[in-house]
Design an enzyme around this catalytic site. Structure first.
Site, PDB file in Angstrom:
ATOM      1  N   HIS A 232       6.158  -2.796  -6.139  1.00  0.00           N
ATOM      2  CA  HIS A 232       5.164  -1.971  -5.463  1.00  0.00           C
ATOM      3  C   HIS A 232       3.956  -2.774  -4.981  1.00  0.00           C
ATOM      4  CE1 HIS A 232       3.117   1.633  -4.462  1.00  0.00           C
ATOM      5  NE2 HIS A 232       2.149   1.401  -5.302  1.00  0.00           N
TER       6      HIS A 232
ATOM      7  N   THR B   8       5.690  11.897   0.416  1.00  0.00           N
ATOM      8  CA  THR B   8       5.077  10.887   1.294  1.00  0.00           C
ATOM      9  C   THR B   8       5.839  10.836   2.616  1.00  0.00           C
ATOM     10  OG1 THR B   8       4.290   9.557  -0.562  1.00  0.00           O
ATOM     11  CG2 THR B   8       4.617   8.389   1.515  1.00  0.00           C
TER      12      THR B   8
ATOM     13  N   LYS C 280      -2.739   7.665   4.349  1.00  0.00           N
ATOM     14  CA  LYS C 280      -2.340   8.720   3.398  1.00  0.00           C
ATOM     15  C   LYS C 280      -3.383   8.867   2.303  1.00  0.00           C
ATOM     16  CE  LYS C 280       0.726   7.892  -0.106  1.00  0.00           C
ATOM     17  NZ  LYS C 280       2.028   7.515  -0.699  1.00  0.00           N
TER      18      LYS C 280
ATOM     19  N   ASP D  69       1.840   4.451   4.306  1.00  0.00           N
ATOM     20  CA  ASP D  69       0.499   4.397   3.719  1.00  0.00           C
ATOM     21  C   ASP D  69      -0.081   2.993   3.877  1.00  0.00           C
ATOM     22  OD1 ASP D  69       1.717   2.909   1.598  1.00  0.00           O
ATOM     23  OD2 ASP D  69       2.136   4.782   0.546  1.00  0.00           O
TER      24      ASP D  69
HETATM   25  C1  R5P Z   1       3.255   4.807  -2.905  1.00  0.00           C
HETATM   26  O1  R5P Z   1       2.301   4.097  -2.713  1.00  0.00           O
HETATM   27  C2  R5P Z   1       4.673   4.354  -2.737  1.00  0.00           C
HETATM   28  O2  R5P Z   1       4.780   3.252  -1.882  1.00  0.00           O
HETATM   29  C3  R5P Z   1       5.561   5.479  -2.257  1.00  0.00           C
HETATM   30  O3  R5P Z   1       5.159   5.848  -0.951  1.00  0.00           O
HETATM   31  C4  R5P Z   1       5.428   6.674  -3.159  1.00  0.00           C
HETATM   32  O4  R5P Z   1       5.503   6.268  -4.481  1.00  0.00           O
HETATM   33  C5  R5P Z   1       6.494   7.689  -2.875  1.00  0.00           C
HETATM   34  O5  R5P Z   1       6.316   8.773  -3.739  1.00  0.00           O
HETATM   35  P1  R5P Z   1       6.670  10.248  -3.280  1.00  0.00           P
HETATM   36  O6  R5P Z   1       8.066  10.229  -2.733  1.00  0.00           O
HETATM   37  O7  R5P Z   1       6.564  11.059  -4.552  1.00  0.00           O
HETATM   38  O8  R5P Z   1       5.663  10.696  -2.289  1.00  0.00           O
END
Ligand code: R5P
Length: 294
Positions: free
Chosen positions: A127, A222, A187, A163
């Site tokens: 990440h 997201t 985001k 994001d």
């Molecule tokens: C966040 O910073 C990650 O890169 C992903 O965008 C995020 O963890 C995705 O989570 P979700 O599918 O629950 O929105």
């Protein structure tokens, strides 16, 4: 060399073993009535290099404990060098303090992992770029971007980070595709509830096929928020590439009912049949892992 599999992604372990012309070696994982696990190595491992495949995807706590026990059982059985293939590293989003009073969960997990005596870790698309610094043992950080790049069509398309945290990733993808143009969604995430909202967009997506690239999909919110904004701003279609199919809660329904055309993920995490949906395609990372084990 011997390849072992925990219970979180046996299909991937089998693919990796196959690419190394091996079979997955014998391991007994017994779950007691109270949920505790007993791990026992069946094959002889004295002096052998051993590989353990175990993404620590949900249930992360249980999968981590199982991994620790497998490494311990191998050590006590006389194994030589132990490599842990953890294609998805659980708790990686809790890598620093977001609000006062929080634990740095990833640091706790990394310290425990290192204390087991594992020699090397192979993982994918972490990440944050800072995470490798937490490890004092060899960490091989692989990426699925090269696999995605082969599937991405450049014509009339634009790459999109859903994001601001994904800017480094989208720049890497753009470079792999000969400086393909990219846009970035702004985001907002509520730190207490985890709810997300796509508030703005940097870049012009009008009339183009938007190709979102992310590290993981958990709830799918997201992706849905970003794709709605992209379509509002004139994108013709939206495709998604994400390395880790965490797929919690109702991600399957959320993604299948979303305006997205297709969702590409990898098999760093096993997608069981009940989580599969029509728009989903899974690309295997087994070959990339096998090449880094040989
Ligand atoms: C966040 O910073 C990650 O890169 C992903 O965008 C995020 O963890 C995705 O989570 P979700 O599918 O629950 O929105």
């Amino acid at each position: 060399m011997k390849v072992f599999s925990g219970s979180s992604n046996r299909p991937l372990a089998e693919k990796i073993a196959d690419k190394l012309n091996l079979k997955v070696s014998g391991l007994e994982i017994h779950v007691f009535a109270d949920g505790e696990k007993r791990v026992r190595v069946i094959d002889r491992v004295v002096g052998e290099d051993c590989v353990v495949v175990q993404p620590t995807s949900p249930p992360a706590d249980s999968n981590y404990m199982e991994l620790f026990f497998i490494i311990d059982a191998l050590k006590r059985s006389g194994a030589g060098k132990i490599t842990a293939v953890i294609p998805y590293l659980g708790y990686q989003r809790q890598d620093h303090i977001f609000r006062d009073g929080e634990a740095v969960s990833l640091e706790v997990v990394v310290e425990t992992l290192q204390s087991t005596g594992v020699s090397k870790i192979i993982t994918f698309d972490l990440h944050s770029i800072k995470i490798p610094e937490l490890f004092k043992i060899q960490l091989v950080h692989l990426s699925a971007l090269s696999l995605f790049a082969k599937k991405i069509e450049k014509d009339d398309s634009i790459l999109v980070s859903p994001d601001m945290g994904g800017i480094r990733r989208i720049k890497e993808a753009s470079a792999l595709k000969g400086n393909m143009p990219f846009a970035v969604v702004d985001k907002d995430r509520d730190l207490a509830t985890g709810e997300v909202e796509a508030v703005d967009l940097e870049g012009n997506v009008k009339g183009k096929t938007a190709i979102i690239i992310d590290d993981m999909i958990s709830t799918g919110n997201t992706i849905v928020e970003a794709s709605k904004l992209l379509l509002e701003r004139g994108a013709a279609k939206v495709f998604v590439f994400a390395t880790h199919p965490v797929f919690s809660e109702s991600a399957k329904t959320t993604l299948q009912n979303s305006p997205v055309e297709k969702v590409f993920v990898t098999d760093t995490i096993n997608v069981p049949p009940e989580k599969f949906f029509k728009k989903l395609e899974v690309i295997s990372v087994a070959d990339l892992i096998a090449k880094n084990i040989r």
